[in-house]
Each structure stands twice: as C-alpha cells, then as structure tokens.
Write a protein that holds these residues in place. Structure first.
Motif, PDB file in Angstrom:
ATOM      1  N   TYR A  94      45.436  32.091  37.386  1.00  0.00           N
ATOM      2  CA  TYR A  94      44.468  31.322  38.151  1.00  0.00           C
ATOM      3  C   TYR A  94      43.094  31.960  38.014  1.00  0.00           C
ATOM      4  O   TYR A  94      42.951  33.174  38.171  1.00  0.00           O
ATOM      5  N   VAL A  95      42.115  31.123  37.722  1.00  0.00           N
ATOM      6  CA  VAL A  95      40.735  31.582  37.532  1.00  0.00           C
ATOM      7  C   VAL A  95      39.851  30.966  38.602  1.00  0.00           C
ATOM      8  O   VAL A  95      39.802  29.733  38.737  1.00  0.00           O
ATOM      9  N   ALA A  96      39.167  31.799  39.358  1.00  0.00           N
ATOM     10  CA  ALA A  96      38.203  31.327  40.354  1.00  0.00           C
ATOM     11  C   ALA A  96      36.800  31.683  39.887  1.00  0.00           C
ATOM     12  O   ALA A  96      36.462  32.865  39.756  1.00  0.00           O
ATOM     13  N   ASP A  97      35.999  30.669  39.607  1.00  0.00           N
ATOM     14  CA  ASP A  97      34.599  30.859  39.238  1.00  0.00           C
ATOM     15  C   ASP A  97      33.778  30.760  40.523  1.00  0.00           C
ATOM     16  O   ASP A  97      33.788  29.727  41.203  1.00  0.00           O
ATOM     17  N   VAL A  98      33.081  31.832  40.870  1.00  0.00           N
ATOM     18  CA  VAL A  98      32.397  31.931  42.165  1.00  0.00           C
ATOM     19  C   VAL A  98      30.919  32.255  41.950  1.00  0.00           C
ATOM     20  O   VAL A  98      30.586  33.262  41.321  1.00  0.00           O
ATOM     21  N   THR A  99      30.059  31.411  42.485  1.00  0.00           N
ATOM     22  CA  THR A  99      28.615  31.664  42.451  1.00  0.00           C
ATOM     23  C   THR A  99      28.101  31.727  43.889  1.00  0.00           C
ATOM     24  O   THR A  99      28.384  30.831  44.694  1.00  0.00           O
ATOM     25  N   LEU A 100      27.366  32.790  44.199  1.00  0.00           N
ATOM     26  CA  LEU A 100      26.871  33.020  45.553  1.00  0.00           C
ATOM     27  C   LEU A 100      25.350  33.007  45.579  1.00  0.00           C
ATOM     28  O   LEU A 100      24.698  33.422  44.613  1.00  0.00           O
ATOM     29  N   LYS A 101      24.799  32.559  46.700  1.00  0.00           N
ATOM     30  CA  LYS A 101      23.347  32.610  46.862  1.00  0.00           C
ATOM     31  C   LYS A 101      22.873  34.047  46.906  1.00  0.00           C
ATOM     32  O   LYS A 101      21.838  34.405  46.345  1.00  0.00           O
ATOM     33  N   ASP A 102      23.652  34.911  47.596  1.00  0.00           N
ATOM     34  CA  ASP A 102      23.352  36.336  47.626  1.00  0.00           C
ATOM     35  C   ASP A 102      24.636  37.103  47.924  1.00  0.00           C
ATOM     36  O   ASP A 102      25.668  36.522  48.278  1.00  0.00           O
ATOM     37  N   SER A 103      24.560  38.413  47.806  1.00  0.00           N
ATOM     38  CA  SER A 103      25.760  39.247  47.878  1.00  0.00           C
ATOM     39  C   SER A 103      26.358  39.359  49.272  1.00  0.00           C
ATOM     40  O   SER A 103      27.470  39.858  49.428  1.00  0.00           O
ATOM     41  N   SER A 104      25.636  38.892  50.302  1.00  0.00           N
ATOM     42  CA  SER A 104      26.162  39.009  51.658  1.00  0.00           C
ATOM     43  C   SER A 104      27.424  38.177  51.874  1.00  0.00           C
ATOM     44  O   SER A 104      28.163  38.395  52.838  1.00  0.00           O
ATOM     45  N   HIS A 105      27.681  37.251  50.958  1.00  0.00           N
ATOM     46  CA  HIS A 105      28.872  36.397  51.093  1.00  0.00           C
ATOM     47  C   HIS A 105      30.125  37.049  50.514  1.00  0.00           C
ATOM     48  O   HIS A 105      31.225  36.524  50.691  1.00  0.00           O
ATOM     49  N   LEU A 106      29.969  38.165  49.817  1.00  0.00           N
ATOM     50  CA  LEU A 106      31.113  38.901  49.261  1.00  0.00           C
ATOM     51  C   LEU A 106      31.333  40.162  50.085  1.00  0.00           C
ATOM     52  O   LEU A 106      30.446  41.006  50.186  1.00  0.00           O
ATOM     53  N   SER A 107      32.500  40.266  50.684  1.00  0.00           N
ATOM     54  CA  SER A 107      32.801  41.398  51.557  1.00  0.00           C
ATOM     55  C   SER A 107      34.199  41.937  51.268  1.00  0.00           C
ATOM     56  O   SER A 107      34.956  41.351  50.493  1.00  0.00           O
ATOM     57  N   VAL A 292      47.937  30.271  49.995  1.00  0.00           N
ATOM     58  CA  VAL A 292      48.078  31.149  48.833  1.00  0.00           C
ATOM     59  C   VAL A 292      48.148  30.260  47.600  1.00  0.00           C
ATOM     60  O   VAL A 292      49.044  29.411  47.484  1.00  0.00           O
ATOM     61  N   VAL A 293      47.216  30.433  46.684  1.00  0.00           N
ATOM     62  CA  VAL A 293      47.098  29.564  45.519  1.00  0.00           C
ATOM     63  C   VAL A 293      48.181  29.865  44.490  1.00  0.00           C
ATOM     64  O   VAL A 293      48.802  28.949  43.927  1.00  0.00           O
ATOM     65  N   ASN A 294      48.421  31.142  44.229  1.00  0.00           N
ATOM     66  CA  ASN A 294      49.372  31.508  43.178  1.00  0.00           C
ATOM     67  C   ASN A 294      50.783  31.644  43.743  1.00  0.00           C
ATOM     68  O   ASN A 294      51.035  31.304  44.905  1.00  0.00           O
ATOM     69  N   ASN A 295      51.702  32.120  42.921  1.00  0.00           N
ATOM     70  CA  ASN A 295      53.108  32.258  43.308  1.00  0.00           C
ATOM     71  C   ASN A 295      53.528  33.701  43.061  1.00  0.00           C
ATOM     72  O   ASN A 295      54.066  34.024  42.001  1.00  0.00           O
ATOM     73  N   PRO A 296      53.255  34.611  44.013  1.00  0.00           N
ATOM     74  CA  PRO A 296      53.519  36.037  43.788  1.00  0.00           C
ATOM     75  C   PRO A 296      54.944  36.322  43.311  1.00  0.00           C
ATOM     76  O   PRO A 296      55.918  35.945  43.969  1.00  0.00           O
ATOM     77  N   LEU A 297      55.053  36.950  42.142  1.00  0.00           N
ATOM     78  CA  LEU A 297      56.329  37.315  41.512  1.00  0.00           C
ATOM     79  C   LEU A 297      57.239  36.111  41.303  1.00  0.00           C
ATOM     80  O   LEU A 297      58.451  36.264  41.107  1.00  0.00           O
TER      81      LEU A 297
END
Length: 315
Positions: A94-107, A292-297
């Motif tokens: 699974y690939v998540a392409d993420v674009t943020l206005k600024d870094s405060s949204h990534l924690s 949960v998007v994927n299927n762990p194991l």
C-alpha cells in the motif's frame, strides 16, 4: 548411614534451590527486559486539534474524503493498493502519497501516551487516541534501550547507536549518523522527530541496494530483516511531500513480503529523494480514517507497537 543420607538430601535440596533461584532470576531478567512495562515519562496529549468528527476522526470542515483519499486546505492523502507477481511470488503493498501545507500536520505519538520500554498498543488504537487521519507504525523504540529519540521536538533518549532518520520543521527529512551529531545540534537545526531503526533506503537521491551483513540491533529474538518480509517505510519526494509504504507478507498467495532491495526500488520508482525503513514484520500497519488499510501478516491482526507517525488536522 542415616546421617549420610540426610546430608545428601540436604545437599540435593540446596542444589535444586540454587538452580531454581538462578532460573527464576534469568526468567525475571528476560521478563523485565522484554515484557514488563517501564514508564519513564508520561506525555500530555496535544489538545489543539480541531475540526469535525467523522467516525471518531477529526476532519477539516472543508475536507472531502472517501476510503482511499482525503483532501482539505492543508492535507492531501491518496492511498493505492498495489499487487505484483502471482501465486507464491505475489506481493501486496500500500502506497500513501501525502502532501502537507506544513510540517505541523506530521507528528509522532507513544503507546498509552507514555515513553519507556515494553509499552505497547495497536497502531490503530494510538492513532484513534490522537485524532489521526492517517498513521503508520514507527520504529518500535521501546524494544531497544539505545538510539537518539526525539519526538515532537522533545528529546527522550540520547544513546547514539545507528544510522537514524530526522524529520525537520521545514518538512525535510534526512538520515544521519547518531554517533556523529549531538542531540542539541539536531534540536537547534529544527529536528522535530527522529526514528532509530533503518536501514537507509535512499539517500541524496541515490538508492542503496547493498545490505550485506546488516543488523539493526542485537537484542534477544532479533532476526534477519534482509529476506522477504512485511515492511513499513517513509520517503520524501520534496519537503512536506511524503510517501509511506506498507508491505504485507508471510502469507502465501497473498503477499510474500519484500527484500530491502525491492523495498528501496519501490521508493525510487515513486520519486523519493530520501527513504528510510521502519519497524516491519507483524508491526507493519497502515491506518486511515478509522480503519486498518492493510492486512498484517495476512491475518488481519495488529501487533502492539510502542509508537506511530501520523497525520492530523491541527490549529
């Protein structure tokens, strides 16, 4: 004769007692190191997140979203499921392409809002407790007692050991040698989060494909991570433009996992100029909008982890 028998019995009892004490000490030592929770710091959750509630998630009032996409004024997320190969060679990721206005949204966030060893919760639980729109598992720092651990601008551990990843307040990410840079210099340069796992997959635009004799750590139970395995990684295409990749594995006919070289190539093909491998195996989990998007194991069961990286709407 009877005296000798009693003496022999006493020796046997003493010997057995000593053996039990030694075994008990060893078992307690292992439990203390790998099972018993050790809380060092309790972290106050961020209360600044605002927005509308949708399924337990905080979303922006201007957001548009579905099961695979989210778009607001500050965050754009697009998730794709990719499959390659067939039969026993099939790989699902699974690939998540993420674009943020600024870094405060990534924690980042800790399990149970606590820093320490052996404190774990499922990725989805940590994500939901922090109003995350999107999340992946982190570096499982709590399994080790070394590494430089900076989270959300706070230094929690300063024990240099390996090549780590730094996420900066301007949206950049770079790998660095923990033994070559002081924690104070990292903080002064604007580092908000560090992840201490690895290896580096792409550095300065160059893909790394030589992982001979690689060891992330030497803890009890550490296994080779060079063969095909479930994986989690983060890459940067440009500042505040990231790609997160989670690979399922160890389930024949669904996904066998990826080697590190295969994983690095995925990030290179996505256009990442920097990329870093995070904790994998049963930990590999991608969360989005309450599921949960994927299927762990291949079993659909998450494994508890000590930390996550997540995206949220903030003030």
């Amino acid at each position: 004769m009877e005296f000798r028998k009693r003496k022999s019995r006493r020796k046997l009892v003493i010997t057995l007692t000593l053996i039990l004490v030694v075994i008990g000490g060893i078992l307690y030592g292992l439990a203390d190191r790998y099972l018993i929770e050790h809380v060092e710091v309790v972290v106050t959750p961020d209360e600044t997140v605002t927005g509308n509630t949708k399924g337990g998630n905080i979303v922006a009032s201007n957001a548009a979203y579905d099961d695979w996409n989210y778009t607001s004024n500050d965050i754009q997320i697009k998730i794709d499921q990719v499959q390659s190969g067939s039969g026993s060679d099939q790989i699902t990721y699974y690939v998540a392409d993420v674009t943020l206005k600024d870094s405060s949204h990534l924690s980042s966030a800790f399990a149970d809002n606590s820093f320490g060893r052996n404190i774990i919760e499922n990725t989805s639980t940590i994500a939901a407790n922090n109003n995350a729109i999107f999340a992946v598992n982190g570096d499982y720092y709590g399994f080790r007692d070394d590494g430089v651990i900076i989270r959300n601008g706070t230094l929690y551990r300063d024990s240099p050991a390996r090549t780590a990843l730094a996420l900066f307040d301007d949206g950049k990410m770079e790998s660095f040698e923990e033994e070559e840079l002081s924690s104070s210099s990292l903080l002064e340069s604007g580092v908000m989060n560090t992840l201490s796992f690895g290896p580096v997959l792409i550095q300065d635009g160059a893909m790394i494909d030589n992982y001979d004799n690689l060891k992330v750590d030497t803890n009890f139970g550490n296994r080779s991570i060079q063969s095909s395995n479930p994986r989690t990684g983060i890459g940067m295409i440009a500042p505040n433009h990231y790609v997160f990749v989670v690979v399922d594995g160890r389930k024949q006919g669904y996904s066998k996992g990826m080697t590190l070289s295969e994983f690095a190539k995925v990030f290179a093909d996505l256009g990442a100029t920097e990329a870093y491998n995070l904790d994998g195996g049963g930990s590999s989990t991608m969360y989005f909008m309450g599921r949960v998007v994927n299927n762990p194991l291949g079993k659909g069961n998450e494994r508890g982890v000590s930390d996550i990286l997540y995206i949220s709407e903030v003030n």
